[in-house]
Design a protein around this motif. Sequence first.
Motif, PDB file in Angstrom:
ATOM      1  N   VAL A  87       0.864  -1.179   0.000  1.00 25.40           N
ATOM      2  CA  VAL A  87       0.000   0.000   0.000  1.00 25.40           C
ATOM      3  C   VAL A  87       0.900   1.228   0.000  1.00 25.40           C
ATOM      4  N   GLU A  89       0.777   5.564  -0.384  1.00 29.19           N
ATOM      5  CA  GLU A  89      -0.079   6.741  -0.341  1.00 29.19           C
ATOM      6  C   GLU A  89       0.594   7.812  -1.183  1.00 29.19           C
ATOM      7  N   GLU A  95      -4.466   6.526  -0.729  1.00 30.74           N
ATOM      8  CA  GLU A  95      -3.852   5.199  -0.636  1.00 30.74           C
ATOM      9  C   GLU A  95      -4.216   4.344  -1.837  1.00 30.74           C
ATOM     10  N   ARG A  97      -3.634   0.292  -3.096  1.00 32.33           N
ATOM     11  CA  ARG A  97      -3.165  -1.069  -2.771  1.00 32.33           C
ATOM     12  C   ARG A  97      -2.801  -1.755  -4.081  1.00 32.33           C
ATOM     13  N   VAL A 115       3.048   2.610   3.000  1.00 26.96           N
ATOM     14  CA  VAL A 115       2.284   2.509   4.242  1.00 26.96           C
ATOM     15  C   VAL A 115       2.391   1.113   4.865  1.00 26.96           C
TER      16      VAL A 115
END
Length: 137
Positions: A87, A89, A95, A97, A115
């Motif tokens: 993930v 950002e 964010e 994924r 993240v």
Amino acid sequence: MSEGTGGTAGGTAGKPPKGFSVVHADAPFAPGLRGFFEYRDLGIAAVTAGSVGARVIRARPGGAAEPVWHRHELAFQMVYVLRGWVVFEYEGVGEVRLLPGSCVHQPPGLRHREVAHSDDLELLEITLPAEFETVEA
């Protein structure tokens, strides 16, 4: 970096052409920019005089992400997930994924941070140039 000159059946072997490079799956990983990752250089920087970089990046077992906002001073950065998930950002995006088969182009100077990731994360990164400055921002 491992280099080889073996040909295929019916082919010829000899002096490899300028810029030819082979790096095999058993090439070692080494520490790099982030302590929770390790990096395998794919030999592209050496044969392009540093104009292109390609590396496989994988998570170090038990290494957790350290989400620090930063940006890279480069002309091009692409990440393709080979295994696991990650993930990121991105400023202005939020964010994202990424799963196996996901690909992201990070425009030059885009602020971002990693993240979280799976313990089995492995990704391919291609950059222009091979070496670049990372600035915490």
